[in-house]
Scaffold this active site. Structure first.
Site, PDB file in Angstrom:
ATOM      1  N   ASP A  67      21.966  77.931 110.213  1.00 41.25           N
ATOM      2  CA  ASP A  67      22.679  77.311 110.781  1.00 41.25           C
ATOM      3  C   ASP A  67      23.281  78.448 112.145  1.00 41.25           C
ATOM      4  O   ASP A  67      22.771  80.181 112.340  1.00 41.25           O
ATOM      5  CB  ASP A  67      24.023  77.170 110.429  1.00 41.25           C
ATOM      6  CG  ASP A  67      24.796  77.736 109.671  1.00 41.25           C
ATOM      7  OD1 ASP A  67      24.639  78.651 110.099  1.00 41.25           O
ATOM      8  OD2 ASP A  67      25.998  77.104 109.310  1.00 41.25           O
ATOM      9  N   ASN A 136      36.621  71.463 105.389  1.00 40.25           N
ATOM     10  CA  ASN A 136      36.599  70.191 105.375  1.00 40.25           C
ATOM     11  C   ASN A 136      35.681  69.013 104.206  1.00 40.25           C
ATOM     12  O   ASN A 136      34.618  68.270 104.382  1.00 40.25           O
ATOM     13  CB  ASN A 136      35.765  69.311 106.239  1.00 40.25           C
ATOM     14  CG  ASN A 136      34.041  69.286 107.384  1.00 40.25           C
ATOM     15  OD1 ASN A 136      33.972  70.800 106.550  1.00 40.25           O
ATOM     16  ND2 ASN A 136      34.787  69.403 107.937  1.00 40.25           N
ATOM     17  N   HIS A 138      32.173  70.673 104.520  1.00 44.70           N
ATOM     18  CA  HIS A 138      30.312  71.192 104.455  1.00 44.70           C
ATOM     19  C   HIS A 138      30.621  72.498 104.201  1.00 44.70           C
ATOM     20  O   HIS A 138      30.875  73.312 103.960  1.00 44.70           O
ATOM     21  CB  HIS A 138      30.469  71.463 106.698  1.00 44.70           C
ATOM     22  CG  HIS A 138      31.666  72.591 107.026  1.00 44.70           C
ATOM     23  ND1 HIS A 138      32.018  72.594 108.154  1.00 44.70           N
ATOM     24  CD2 HIS A 138      31.879  74.143 106.454  1.00 44.70           C
ATOM     25  CE1 HIS A 138      31.952  73.929 108.701  1.00 44.70           C
ATOM     26  NE2 HIS A 138      31.685  74.488 107.859  1.00 44.70           N
ATOM     27  N   GLU A 143      28.083  68.612 107.895  1.00 44.78           N
ATOM     28  CA  GLU A 143      30.117  67.616 108.307  1.00 44.78           C
ATOM     29  C   GLU A 143      30.575  66.516 107.142  1.00 44.78           C
ATOM     30  O   GLU A 143      28.751  65.600 106.854  1.00 44.78           O
ATOM     31  CB  GLU A 143      30.010  67.717 109.334  1.00 44.78           C
ATOM     32  CG  GLU A 143      30.070  69.041 110.382  1.00 44.78           C
ATOM     33  CD  GLU A 143      31.311  69.560 110.758  1.00 44.78           C
ATOM     34  OE1 GLU A 143      31.604  70.181 109.489  1.00 44.78           O
ATOM     35  OE2 GLU A 143      31.581  70.180 111.728  1.00 44.78           O
TER      36      GLU A 143
HETATM   37  P1  PGA Z   1      34.217  80.707 106.158  1.00 44.58           P
HETATM   38  O1  PGA Z   1      33.430  79.264 106.912  1.00 44.58           O
HETATM   39  O2  PGA Z   1      33.604  81.911 105.711  1.00 44.58           O
HETATM   40  O3  PGA Z   1      34.760  81.217 107.618  1.00 44.58           O
HETATM   41  O4  PGA Z   1      35.979  80.237 105.694  1.00 44.58           O
HETATM   42  C1  PGA Z   1      33.026  78.897 106.225  1.00 44.58           C
HETATM   43  C2  PGA Z   1      31.861  77.492 106.376  1.00 44.58           C
HETATM   44  O5  PGA Z   1      33.100  77.037 107.238  1.00 44.58           O
HETATM   45  O6  PGA Z   1      30.962  77.679 105.679  1.00 44.58           O
END
Ligand code: PGA
Length: 242
Positions: A67, A136, A138, A143
């Site tokens: 992404d 959450n 994702h 999302e």
């Molecule tokens: P993080 O994010 O590695 O910064 O905890 C993970 C994500 O949101 O996929």
């Protein structure tokens, strides 16, 4: 699913890097799906160390990132392009023309999504897709929702996601509101998925994703349908699993 829990971050990082290194050693033209965020940083450091020690070469490897934010120049300190250069790609011998990431500055974003999806299609199946997990549920920037989009698309970021990522920006308002992300269908096409999760704050969502019902309200739960998923957890992230 093969779920492995580690006592230390170092052991987890070495295990994650070891899986990727072994893949590249046996398949020098491996196609790697890469992730950003705090989670993979220690693994990337181990990969850089392995490269510098002469254990592995990435010369023939291709990379495809999950992404990118919409509206950030590549040079922006929080762009995922820059993150990847600073954390991994700029420190190993991978060919720059084989490093792919969606262009969040494209004038026609829908055309950019189609281009990226087609590129993935034409490049052949991703051998290993590295994933972190959002609070959450994702994966990439897919999302939670009543329905998910299969292929690469533009997504509206949830406030929770923007807040979680504000630490990478000078002020919370600077966090973009949109991103381009591979779809869940794109992610599930990979031959193997390496999901990495750390920290007590993710213990509940780890339990939901790995042992809860399969639902688009927790996109990571769809990984339960994939035939080859390896999950690397620290003890805190795995503390609620039964
Ligand atoms: P993080 O994010 O590695 O910064 O905890 C993970 C994500 O949101 O996929």
């Amino acid at each position: 699913m093969n779920i492995l829990t580690f006592q230390t971050q170092e052991a987890l990082n070495k295990a994650g890097a070891g899986i990727i290194t072994a893949l590249v050693q046996t398949n020098p033209k491996a196609r790697l799906g890469l992730a950003t965020g705090g989670t993979p940083v220690g693994i990337y450091q181990e990969l850089v160390d392995a490269y510098k020690a002469g254990t592995v070469s990435f010369q023939g490897v291709s990379s495809f990132n999950l992404d990118e934010y919409i509206g950030l120049e590549r040079s922006h300190e929080a762009s995922y392009y820059r993150f990847m250069q600073e954390q991994l790609l700029g420190h190993i011998d991978i060919a720059p023309e084989r490093c792919h990431i969606p262009n969040g500055m494209a004038e026609d974003l829908d055309a950019e999504c189609r281009r990226y999806e087609q590129l993935l299609e034409d490049s052949g199946q991703i051998d290993l897709q590295l994933l972190g997990l959002g609070h959450n549920g994702h994966i990439g920037f897919n999302e939670p929702d009543v329905a998910l989009t299969r292929s690469t698309h533009v997504v509206q970021l949830r406030e929770q996601t923007r807040e979680a990522n504000a630490r990478f920006f000078d002020t919370p308002e600077q966090v973009p509101v949109q991103a381009i992300t591979m779809g869940v269908g794109t992610i599930l096409k990979a031959k193997m998925i390496l999901l990495v999760v750390r920290g007590k704050d993710k213990a509940e969502i780890v339990k939901q994703a790995l042992q809860g019902p399969i639902t688009t309200e927790c996109p990571a739960s769809l990984l339960q349908t994939h035939p080859h998923v390896v999950v690397l957890l620290d003890q805190e992230a795995g503390s609620l699993l039964v």
